[in-house]
Design a protein around this motif. Structure first.
Motif, PDB file in Angstrom:
ATOM      1  N   GLU A   1       0.837  -1.200   0.000  1.00 26.03           N
ATOM      2  CA  GLU A   1       0.000   0.000   0.000  1.00 26.03           C
ATOM      3  C   GLU A   1       0.872   1.250   0.000  1.00 26.03           C
ATOM      4  O   GLU A   1       0.631   2.198  -0.745  1.00 26.03           O
ATOM      5  CB  GLU A   1      -0.914   0.002   1.222  1.00 26.03           C
ATOM      6  N   ALA A   2       1.913   1.242   0.830  1.00 25.35           N
ATOM      7  CA  ALA A   2       2.800   2.394   0.919  1.00 25.35           C
ATOM      8  C   ALA A   2       3.493   2.653  -0.420  1.00 25.35           C
ATOM      9  O   ALA A   2       3.575   3.803  -0.880  1.00 25.35           O
ATOM     10  CB  ALA A   2       3.835   2.176   2.019  1.00 25.35           C
ATOM     11  N   LYS A   3       3.986   1.602  -1.064  1.00 23.82           N
ATOM     12  CA  LYS A   3       4.654   1.759  -2.363  1.00 23.82           C
ATOM     13  C   LYS A   3       3.706   2.343  -3.405  1.00 23.82           C
ATOM     14  O   LYS A   3       4.084   3.224  -4.190  1.00 23.82           O
ATOM     15  CB  LYS A   3       5.178   0.406  -2.845  1.00 23.82           C
ATOM     16  N   THR A   4       2.484   1.846  -3.413  1.00 21.38           N
ATOM     17  CA  THR A   4       1.509   2.322  -4.393  1.00 21.38           C
ATOM     18  C   THR A   4       1.178   3.788  -4.158  1.00 21.38           C
ATOM     19  O   THR A   4       1.101   4.581  -5.103  1.00 21.38           O
ATOM     20  CB  THR A   4       0.220   1.472  -4.328  1.00 21.38           C
ATOM     21  N   LEU A   5       1.015   4.171  -2.906  1.00 22.96           N
ATOM     22  CA  LEU A   5       0.713   5.566  -2.588  1.00 22.96           C
ATOM     23  C   LEU A   5       1.885   6.479  -2.923  1.00 22.96           C
ATOM     24  O   LEU A   5       1.705   7.587  -3.436  1.00 22.96           O
ATOM     25  CB  LEU A   5       0.352   5.696  -1.110  1.00 22.96           C
ATOM     26  N   LEU A   6       3.091   6.011  -2.648  1.00 23.30           N
ATOM     27  CA  LEU A   6       4.272   6.817  -2.946  1.00 23.30           C
ATOM     28  C   LEU A   6       4.432   7.052  -4.444  1.00 23.30           C
ATOM     29  O   LEU A   6       4.840   8.128  -4.884  1.00 23.30           O
ATOM     30  CB  LEU A   6       5.530   6.134  -2.390  1.00 23.30           C
ATOM     31  N   LYS A   7       4.095   6.044  -5.249  1.00 24.87           N
ATOM     32  CA  LYS A   7       4.280   6.134  -6.693  1.00 24.87           C
ATOM     33  C   LYS A   7       3.123   6.832  -7.407  1.00 24.87           C
ATOM     34  O   LYS A   7       3.334   7.555  -8.377  1.00 24.87           O
ATOM     35  CB  LYS A   7       4.452   4.729  -7.294  1.00 24.87           C
ATOM     36  N   PHE A   8       1.903   6.598  -6.939  1.00 23.16           N
ATOM     37  CA  PHE A   8       0.748   6.979  -7.756  1.00 23.16           C
ATOM     38  C   PHE A   8      -0.190   8.001  -7.124  1.00 23.16           C
ATOM     39  O   PHE A   8      -1.181   8.375  -7.732  1.00 23.16           O
ATOM     40  CB  PHE A   8      -0.055   5.730  -8.133  1.00 23.16           C
ATOM     41  N   SER A   9       0.090   8.448  -5.910  1.00 22.19           N
ATOM     42  CA  SER A   9      -0.791   9.440  -5.302  1.00 22.19           C
ATOM     43  C   SER A   9      -0.060  10.769  -5.173  1.00 22.19           C
ATOM     44  O   SER A   9       1.157  10.855  -5.355  1.00 22.19           O
ATOM     45  CB  SER A   9      -1.252   8.980  -3.914  1.00 22.19           C
ATOM     46  N   ASN A  10      -0.811  11.809  -4.846  1.00 22.92           N
ATOM     47  CA  ASN A  10      -0.227  13.131  -4.597  1.00 22.92           C
ATOM     48  C   ASN A  10      -0.023  13.391  -3.106  1.00 22.92           C
ATOM     49  O   ASN A  10       0.269  14.510  -2.691  1.00 22.92           O
ATOM     50  CB  ASN A  10      -1.132  14.222  -5.180  1.00 22.92           C
ATOM     51  N   MET A  11      -0.182  12.355  -2.301  1.00 17.44           N
ATOM     52  CA  MET A  11      -0.033  12.507  -0.861  1.00 17.44           C
ATOM     53  C   MET A  11       1.430  12.700  -0.487  1.00 17.44           C
ATOM     54  O   MET A  11       2.330  12.112  -1.098  1.00 17.44           O
ATOM     55  CB  MET A  11      -0.603  11.277  -0.147  1.00 17.44           C
ATOM     56  N   SER A  12       1.659  13.496   0.527  1.00 15.25           N
ATOM     57  CA  SER A  12       3.017  13.655   1.058  1.00 15.25           C
ATOM     58  C   SER A  12       3.362  12.416   1.883  1.00 15.25           C
ATOM     59  O   SER A  12       2.478  11.619   2.251  1.00 15.25           O
ATOM     60  CB  SER A  12       3.102  14.898   1.941  1.00 15.25           C
ATOM     61  N   ILE A  13       4.643  12.260   2.188  1.00 14.49           N
ATOM     62  CA  ILE A  13       5.056  11.115   3.002  1.00 14.49           C
ATOM     63  C   ILE A  13       4.391  11.169   4.374  1.00 14.49           C
ATOM     64  O   ILE A  13       3.974  10.150   4.930  1.00 14.49           O
ATOM     65  CB  ILE A  13       6.592  11.068   3.120  1.00 14.49           C
ATOM     66  N   GLN A  14       4.252  12.356   4.919  1.00 13.97           N
ATOM     67  CA  GLN A  14       3.592  12.503   6.218  1.00 13.97           C
ATOM     68  C   GLN A  14       2.125  12.080   6.133  1.00 13.97           C
ATOM     69  O   GLN A  14       1.619  11.384   7.016  1.00 13.97           O
ATOM     70  CB  GLN A  14       3.686  13.951   6.702  1.00 13.97           C
ATOM     71  N   GLU A  15       1.457  12.485   5.075  1.00 12.84           N
ATOM     72  CA  GLU A  15       0.050  12.091   4.906  1.00 12.84           C
ATOM     73  C   GLU A  15      -0.084  10.584   4.755  1.00 12.84           C
ATOM     74  O   GLU A  15      -1.015   9.974   5.301  1.00 12.84           O
ATOM     75  CB  GLU A  15      -0.538  12.798   3.680  1.00 12.84           C
ATOM     76  N   ILE A  16       0.844   9.965   4.030  1.00 13.62           N
ATOM     77  CA  ILE A  16       0.806   8.508   3.867  1.00 13.62           C
ATOM     78  C   ILE A  16       1.015   7.825   5.212  1.00 13.62           C
ATOM     79  O   ILE A  16       0.350   6.834   5.530  1.00 13.62           O
ATOM     80  CB  ILE A  16       1.864   8.053   2.843  1.00 13.62           C
ATOM     81  N   ALA A  17       1.929   8.361   6.010  1.00 10.68           N
ATOM     82  CA  ALA A  17       2.182   7.793   7.337  1.00 10.68           C
ATOM     83  C   ALA A  17       0.918   7.795   8.183  1.00 10.68           C
ATOM     84  O   ALA A  17       0.568   6.779   8.805  1.00 10.68           O
ATOM     85  CB  ALA A  17       3.293   8.582   8.039  1.00 10.68           C
ATOM     86  N   TYR A  18       0.191   8.915   8.186  1.00  9.77           N
ATOM     87  CA  TYR A  18      -1.040   8.991   8.968  1.00  9.77           C
ATOM     88  C   TYR A  18      -2.149   8.136   8.355  1.00  9.77           C
ATOM     89  O   TYR A  18      -2.944   7.524   9.065  1.00  9.77           O
ATOM     90  CB  TYR A  18      -1.480  10.451   9.093  1.00  9.77           C
TER      91      TYR A  18
END
Length: 303
Positions: free
Chosen positions: A257-274
């Protein structure tokens, strides 16, 4: 904890939403629980990373495409048999006029189909580790004919036994695929022998619970309690069946999930963490690096 944007960065499709997309939203009853398609146009729904809450069963009939399932790429072409589970992250990389006969079935409908789980589950579990297989022209034609027959019967949905016919045709399709898988495993003597049905059922339930709860719950005790067994027994059972521990399965879902969000979303790393329920960005970064060998920012910039 800071709030995160409400919109899910990975598109989630329900079967009802796909029906609306295909202009077939007037269905009722059981007909809302499956879709049969033989057009390349349906592949465009997977242009961007998405999840769809259905079982996808299909065979390629023309052309080829590269499809990513949970970030692992597969080439689908004529005579490719493919099966994807609910909530896999799917994305088509190329199209190249790929066409297929495909059957999409809701989990609710699949549960209504009384398959012989003792024999079918071990076969399907082996297939899911590599959910595509090259089959013969005759086998491809056979699966296509089953799917076409389901489509034909779905158009006669007002008939008295329509639902029974469709349920049993889907069951027959599943058994036909199971027969193909059995022949394949027979030709490959290195394949493991099926294990006990009770253990397989625990594994199936664990994987279902994991797919629904991995963002919030990452402890063995949580899943053991849900399954009404001890953490030690769950750990032993899952390791014996899959070769991976409970913790490894949990980590693989979170990291995917983290890899997909990092590659394909506009979320910041902090937003992904939360979003993934980590207490802070630093904790998430340490977790990600421990499991991947690189930091989230490094992974985000890799090609």
């Amino acid at each position: 904890m800071n709030s995160v944007k409400d919109e899910n960065p990975i598109v989630n499709f329900s079967l009802n939403e796909l029906l609306r997309m295909t202009g077939d939203d007037g269905r009722k009853g059981l007909m809302r629980e499956c879709i049969i398609a033989n057009s390349s146009s349906h592949m465009h729904a997977f242009k961007f990373p998405c999840r769809i809450d259905v079982y996808i069963i299909g065979v390629g009939t023309k052309g080829e495409t590269v499809l990513s399932c949970d970030l692992k790429e597969y080439k689908l072409k004529k005579n490719s048999l493919f099966i994807f589970e609910p909530n896999n992250i799917l994305q088509t990389k190329t199209h190249d006029d790929f066409e297929c006969h495909v059957l999409l079935v809701s989990p609710d409908l699949m549960r209504k189909i009384k398959l012989d789980t003792k024999h079918m589950v071990p076969l399907l579990l082996k297939f899911m580790s590599n959910p595509t297989m090259e089959i013969t022209d005759e086998e491809c034609a056979s699966i296509s004919s089953y799917i076409s027959q389901i489509e034909c019967e779905s158009k006669a949905a007002d008939s008295f036994f329509a639902e029974d016919i469709i349920i049993n045709l889907i069951a027959a399709t599943s058994y036909k695929i199971g027969d193909m898988l059995h022949k394949y495993l027979t030709r490959n003597p290195g394949a493991e022998k099926p294990i006990h049905n009770r253990a397989e059922e625990y594994f199936r339930q664990f994987m279902l619970l994991l797919s629904e709860n991995y963002k919030e719950h990452r402890t063995v005790s949580f899943y053991a309690k849900k399954l009404c067994i001890t953490p030690k027994y769950l750990t032993t059972l899952i390791k014996r069946i899959s070769g991976k521990s409970v913790s490894e399965w949990i980590d693989s879902y979170v990291v995917l999930e983290a890899k997909t969000l990092l590659k394909f979303s506009n979320m910041s790393i902090q937003e992904i963490a939360y979003y993934l329920n980590f207490p802070n960005q630093s904790f998430f970064g340490s977790y990600f690096k421990r499991n991947t060998g690189m930091s989230p920012s490094q992974y985000k910039t890799t090609k």
